[in-house]
Design an enzyme around this catalytic site. Structure first.
Site, PDB file in Angstrom:
ATOM      1  N   THR A   1       0.831  -1.203   0.000  1.00  0.00           N
ATOM      2  CA  THR A   1       0.000   0.000   0.000  1.00  0.00           C
ATOM      3  C   THR A   1       0.867   1.255   0.000  1.00  0.00           C
ATOM      4  OG1 THR A   1      -0.093  -0.323   2.379  1.00  0.00           O
ATOM      5  CG2 THR A   1      -2.069  -0.891   1.138  1.00  0.00           C
ATOM      6  N   ASP A   2       2.133   1.134   0.443  1.00  0.00           N
ATOM      7  CA  ASP A   2       2.935   2.363   0.609  1.00  0.00           C
ATOM      8  C   ASP A   2       3.142   3.113  -0.699  1.00  0.00           C
ATOM      9  OD1 ASP A   2       4.764   0.398  -0.235  1.00  0.00           O
ATOM     10  OD2 ASP A   2       6.261   0.824   1.321  1.00  0.00           O
TER      11      ASP A   2
ATOM     12  N   SER B   1      32.443  -6.106   5.410  1.00  0.00           N
ATOM     13  CA  SER B   1      31.217  -6.790   5.824  1.00  0.00           C
ATOM     14  C   SER B   1      31.609  -7.979   6.697  1.00  0.00           C
ATOM     15  CB  SER B   1      30.440  -7.265   4.587  1.00  0.00           C
ATOM     16  OG  SER B   1      29.564  -8.302   4.976  1.00  0.00           O
TER      17      SER B   1
ATOM     18  N   SER C   1      14.236 -12.614   4.360  1.00  0.00           N
ATOM     19  CA  SER C   1      13.115 -13.053   5.193  1.00  0.00           C
ATOM     20  C   SER C   1      11.925 -12.104   5.085  1.00  0.00           C
ATOM     21  CB  SER C   1      13.556 -13.108   6.659  1.00  0.00           C
ATOM     22  OG  SER C   1      13.864 -11.795   7.116  1.00  0.00           O
ATOM     23  N   GLY C   2      12.100 -11.005   4.349  1.00  0.00           N
ATOM     24  CA  GLY C   2      11.022 -10.021   4.267  1.00  0.00           C
ATOM     25  C   GLY C   2      10.963  -9.117   5.479  1.00  0.00           C
TER      26      GLY C   2
ATOM     27  N   SER D   1      13.325  -6.846   5.944  1.00  0.00           N
ATOM     28  CA  SER D   1      14.021  -5.649   5.487  1.00  0.00           C
ATOM     29  C   SER D   1      15.414  -5.424   6.078  1.00  0.00           C
ATOM     30  CB  SER D   1      13.149  -4.413   5.690  1.00  0.00           C
ATOM     31  OG  SER D   1      13.472  -3.524   4.657  1.00  0.00           O
ATOM     32  N   SER D   2      16.277  -6.381   5.820  1.00  0.00           N
ATOM     33  CA  SER D   2      17.673  -6.202   6.198  1.00  0.00           C
ATOM     34  C   SER D   2      18.276  -5.049   5.406  1.00  0.00           C
ATOM     35  CB  SER D   2      18.462  -7.490   5.955  1.00  0.00           C
ATOM     36  OG  SER D   2      18.290  -7.933   4.637  1.00  0.00           O
TER      37      SER D   2
ATOM     38  N   GLU E   1      17.469   2.522  -2.897  1.00  0.00           N
ATOM     39  CA  GLU E   1      16.842   1.355  -3.542  1.00  0.00           C
ATOM     40  C   GLU E   1      16.474   1.678  -4.998  1.00  0.00           C
ATOM     41  OE1 GLU E   1      16.215  -1.699  -2.353  1.00  0.00           O
ATOM     42  OE2 GLU E   1      16.509  -1.468  -0.198  1.00  0.00           O
TER      43      GLU E   1
ATOM     44  N   ASP F   1       9.635   0.542   4.832  1.00  0.00           N
ATOM     45  CA  ASP F   1      10.738  -0.132   5.532  1.00  0.00           C
ATOM     46  C   ASP F   1      11.695   0.881   6.162  1.00  0.00           C
ATOM     47  OD1 ASP F   1       9.437  -2.128   4.261  1.00  0.00           O
ATOM     48  OD2 ASP F   1      11.105  -2.744   2.985  1.00  0.00           O
TER      49      ASP F   1
HETATM   50  C1  GLA Z   1       8.916  -4.189   0.452  1.00  0.00           C
HETATM   51  C2  GLA Z   1       9.099  -2.721   0.091  1.00  0.00           C
HETATM   52  C3  GLA Z   1       8.113  -1.842   0.857  1.00  0.00           C
HETATM   53  C4  GLA Z   1       6.693  -2.354   0.722  1.00  0.00           C
HETATM   54  C5  GLA Z   1       6.629  -3.847   1.008  1.00  0.00           C
HETATM   55  C6  GLA Z   1       5.266  -4.424   0.735  1.00  0.00           C
HETATM   56  O1  GLA Z   1       9.276  -4.431   1.772  1.00  0.00           O
HETATM   57  O2  GLA Z   1      10.407  -2.298   0.362  1.00  0.00           O
HETATM   58  O3  GLA Z   1       8.221  -0.517   0.414  1.00  0.00           O
HETATM   59  O4  GLA Z   1       6.156  -2.053  -0.529  1.00  0.00           O
HETATM   60  O5  GLA Z   1       7.573  -4.575   0.240  1.00  0.00           O
HETATM   61  O6  GLA Z   1       4.329  -3.891   1.605  1.00  0.00           O
END
Ligand code: GLA
Length: 386
Positions: free
Chosen positions: A37-38, A69, A123-124, A126-127, A161, A173
């Site tokens: 949605t963002d 790293s 993992s989703g 947001s590393s 990004e 994120d």
């Molecule tokens: C990723 C993107 C976010 C967002 C999500 C889905 O994490 O970086 O900006 O769009 O997917 O909600």
């Protein structure tokens, strides 16, 4: 294993001749609801987690960034005056952040850095935002006198990004990583930028992530393609409602009017987004009223939409969500960009032990591999540690 400041400090000393610098940290995030949605101007409901990125940084009086790293045992040097920058993404994030800070007028100079993270990659959680926010925060402190405001720092990560990695992500994120507050979730209106903290300490429930260990990868993935679908639907609606900028501005009637003018796929994706914007608001009301059952129902609805209409789920994740439902878990859905990664689960504390046991054994017997359990602890946003 939990990452500590000492882990990073000992590596920095070893790689940079006994020197010491400042140490900064920034977290990964969860998102209770409000997915994809963002970038559509809608609402999101994230929180920072205790896992994150830690970096020690010391200016070195040159134009060169010398970066190590710790996780990947990889070292690289690159100049701030390079046009292209490093290829390896873990260094490219740092390069991108430095360049974006320079665009804002911050007089970034060369520095030595060692960095490490404990957000499971892919993992989703947001590393990547943790890495970007950590460096954006640090460079502002070291070279910008702390003058860049927090939302602009979040936008530096997002621009990195877009411009250096090629993922046309929204702001969720990086916002969560910069603005996170212990024991609080946040509702952000991605159109107006208004946000509100929601204390998160439910007495009877826990949030737990199940990492399917299917690595989600947004670079070169259909993520940008989802965004383009949404933009095409907005274009079609603009034909009769020119003031519309994002799907957030569109009503269900508007969408119905363009149903035959856009592809079936684009229509389904836009339908998901309109529903999701409504669901975040419903969840806020439910939270205010302490109605966790409603929160959970909305999470399942989101998953259904993400899986069937937005098509960003996979077999492993669908299995985990339906297993959660079978076990009587209050809410469960895929979290983050999709294509793998974690489910987020709202679980009644009494049910927690049986649920975890079921998940572990059934996932293993179905897919022949382990999933990982991550108990959610809501932590602080980007900060200086020493
Ligand atoms: C990723 C993107 C976010 C967002 C999500 C889905 O994490 O970086 O900006 O769009 O997917 O909600």
């Amino acid at each position: 294993m939990k990452l500590t400041i000492e882990d990073v400090k000992s590596r920095f000393i070893k790689h940079f001749n006994g020197e010491t610098g400042n140490v900064y940290a920034a977290p990964g995030r969860i998102n209770l609801i409000g997915e994809h949605t963002d970038y559509n101007g809608g609402f999101v409901f994230p929180g920072a987690v205790e896992q994150g990125m830690i970096a020690e940084i010391k200016p070195n009086g040159t134009r060169i960034i010398r970066a190590y790293s710790i996780d990947l045992k990889d070292y690289y040097e690159f100049s701030l005056d390079d046009e292209k920058g490093p290829r390896a993404t873990h260094f490219r994030y740092i390069f991108g952040v430095a360049k974006e800070m320079m665009k804002l007028g911050v007089k970034v100079e060369g520095f030595d850095t060692a960095f490490a993270g404990d957000v499971p990659q892919g993992s989703g959680m947001s590393s990547s935002a943790a890495l970007e926010s950590c460096f954006a925060y640090a460079l502002n402190d070291l070279f910008g006198d702390g003058k860049i405001d927090s939302i602009t720092l979040a936008k530096v990560g997002q621009a990195t990004e877009h411009n250096y990695i090629g993922v046309k992500c929204g702001i969720m994120d990086q916002f969560a990583s910069i603005f996170g507050k212990k024991d609080n979730l946040m509702r952000l209106d991605c159109q107006s930028g208004e946000y509100q903290y929601f204390p998160w300490k439910p007495k009877d429930y826990k949030l737990v992530l199940i990492n399917s260990c299917v690595k989600h990868e947004l670079v070169g993935s259909p993520y940008n393609d989802r965004r383009e679908s949404c933009e095409r639907v907005v274009e079609a609606i603009k034909a009769f409602k020119p003031e519309v900028k994002t799907l957030r501005d569109c009503t269900w009637d508007d969408l119905a009017q363009v149903k035959d003018k856009v592809s079936e796929t684009d229509y389904k994706r836009a339908k998901y987004v309109l529903g999701e914007v409504d669901r975040v608001l419903a969840v806020c009301n439910a939270l205010n009223a302490g109605e966790y059952e409603t929160v959970g129902e909305k999470m399942y609805e989101t998953h259904n939409g993400l899986s069937k209409d937005y098509e960003v789920s996979c077999d492993e994740i669908d299995f985990l969500v339906s297993l959660a439902a079978d076990c009587g878990v209050t809410g469960s859905r895929i979290m983050g960009g999709g294509f793998g990664g974690c489910t987020i689960n709202l679980v009644n504390k009494d049910l927690y032990p049986t649920f975890i046991e079921q998940v572990k054994s059934q996932y293993k017997s179905k897919f022949g591999k382990e999933c990982k359990i991550i108990d959610v602890v809501i932590g602080e946003g980007a900060r200086k540690l020493s």
